[in-house]
Design an enzyme around this catalytic site. Structure first.
Site, PDB file in Angstrom:
ATOM      1  N   LEU A 144       0.867  -1.175   0.000  1.00 27.07           N
ATOM      2  CA  LEU A 144       0.000   0.000   0.000  1.00 27.07           C
ATOM      3  C   LEU A 144       0.903   1.224   0.000  1.00 27.07           C
ATOM      4  O   LEU A 144       1.918   1.246   0.706  1.00 27.07           O
ATOM      5  CB  LEU A 144      -0.900   0.028   1.235  1.00 27.07           C
ATOM      6  CG  LEU A 144      -1.907  -1.124   1.392  1.00 27.07           C
ATOM      7  CD1 LEU A 144      -2.602  -1.031   2.747  1.00 27.07           C
ATOM      8  CD2 LEU A 144      -2.931  -1.108   0.269  1.00 27.07           C
ATOM      9  N   ASP A 145       0.541   2.256  -0.769  1.00 34.27           N
ATOM     10  CA  ASP A 145       1.359   3.464  -0.743  1.00 34.27           C
ATOM     11  C   ASP A 145       1.260   4.120   0.626  1.00 34.27           C
ATOM     12  O   ASP A 145       0.374   3.816   1.428  1.00 34.27           O
ATOM     13  CB  ASP A 145       0.959   4.429  -1.863  1.00 34.27           C
ATOM     14  CG  ASP A 145      -0.468   4.931  -1.738  1.00 34.27           C
ATOM     15  OD1 ASP A 145      -0.727   5.710  -0.799  1.00 34.27           O
ATOM     16  OD2 ASP A 145      -1.315   4.550  -2.571  1.00 34.27           O
ATOM     17  N   ALA A 146       2.175   5.038   0.909  1.00 33.98           N
ATOM     18  CA  ALA A 146       2.298   5.601   2.257  1.00 33.98           C
ATOM     19  C   ALA A 146       0.998   6.247   2.733  1.00 33.98           C
ATOM     20  O   ALA A 146       0.652   6.160   3.918  1.00 33.98           O
ATOM     21  CB  ALA A 146       3.438   6.616   2.295  1.00 33.98           C
TER      22      ALA A 146
END
Length: 315
Positions: free
Chosen positions: A179-181
């Protein structure tokens, strides 16, 4: 009162319960009485929950003649089941008495059977169980702002900080996808490389569900557009399901399910249709749900969840 036998002496023996769904005659391999002189309750065993962790290989080759042979220096069947997490030792004995356990395809109702757990194929209710204690299956609720990496060269918070104690204890864990930040929510962690590969490979089309907060008041007909497909710079994308949960004062909350795994796919998709994402939470991967798990916490997947993941990817 104790019923009398034909010769007038008390008859203390009880007839064994009939097993359900037996394909073969039950195996009676030992006359050794149950400990403390009692016998497992077959009626209790018939309704006892099966907590077995399913094996990844449902029908592996059997290198024997398909019979439940007694191994003198082997391990008692009820102990093998208890070690596999099926039930307590006593609970495993009740499952055996109820005819729910088979070894190498043969139903066993005797409490005295000893087997070699390294070669015998043991099933409960038709599903093979495993005692491989090295396999780990975890669900993490990744907080916003955390990196989906085990370490970060810029000292930003990452999931490696959360599972550091497990890594220090010798567990080799890796994340299933990422998952992106700025995205929160469900991230699976495991050391089962084959399962992780299949869950992330697009050919298996494992669905992922997100709660999406966007700018603008979304019209319900947008669902038709997203299901028909939207063209992005790296190819078209379609959603599997779409619903509008809330529309209020210039913002909308949506639930979107898709099986795509491309980088930032939900954000890019909603940008393309004119509704930039302001918050994104992944709530489900296949049959595994985030539920009310708090941010930053880990939980161990249960046997049902692991089995459903195996099923979703054909393992």
């Amino acid at each position: 009162m104790t019923p009398a036998s034909r010769d007038g002496r008390p008859d203390r023996k009880r007839q064994p319960s009939k097993s359900r769904g037996q394909a073969k005659k039950p195996t009676q391999l030992s006359k050794k009485p149950h400990r403390k002189g009692s016998r497992p309750n077959a009626q209790t065993g018939a309704v006892r929950l099966n907590n077995a962790k399913p094996s990844r290989h449902v029908a592996p080759p059997v290198e024997n003649d398909g019979a439940a042979h007694h191994v003198e220096d082997g391990v008692r069947l009820q102990k093998v089941l208890a070690q596999a997490g099926v039930a307590s030792r006593r609970g495993a004995e009740e499952l055996i008495a109820a005819g729910r356990v088979d070894v190498n395809g043969e139903i066993v109702t005797s409490q005295g059977l000893r087997i070699d757990p390294n070669t015998a194929i043991v099933r409960v209710d038709g599903a093979r169980v495993t005692i491989d204690e090295d396999m780990q299956y975890l669900a993490l609720n990744k907080p916003k702002g955390w990196q989906s990496t085990m370490s970060d060269e810029h000292d930003r918070p990452c999931i490696g900080d959360i599972i550091g104690e497990r890594v220090m204890a010798g567990q080799r864990l890796f994340h299933v996808g990422r998952l992106d930040a700025d995205t929160e929510g469900l991230l699976l962690l495991t050391n089962d490389g084959e399962l992780a590969h299949r869950l992330t490979h697009p050919s298996f089309e494992v669905p992922k569900t997100y709660l999406v907060s966007v700018r603008g008041e979304v019209k319900r007909q947008l669902g038709r557009t997203l299901k028909d497909g939207v063209e992005l710079e790296d190819g078209p994308v379609k959603v599997d399901s779409f619903s509008v949960l809330e529309v209020h004062e210039g913002r909308s909350v949506l639930r979107i399910t898709l099986h795509e795994g491309r980088n930032r796919i939900v954000r890019r998709l909603m940008d393309q249709v004119g509704h930039p994402v302001t918050r994104l939470v992944r709530t489900d991967v296949g049959a595994v749900s985030l539920g009310d798990q708090r941010p930053g916490s880990l939980r161990v997947l249960n046997s049902k969840e692991i089995g459903q993941l195996y099923k979703a990817v054909g393992m």
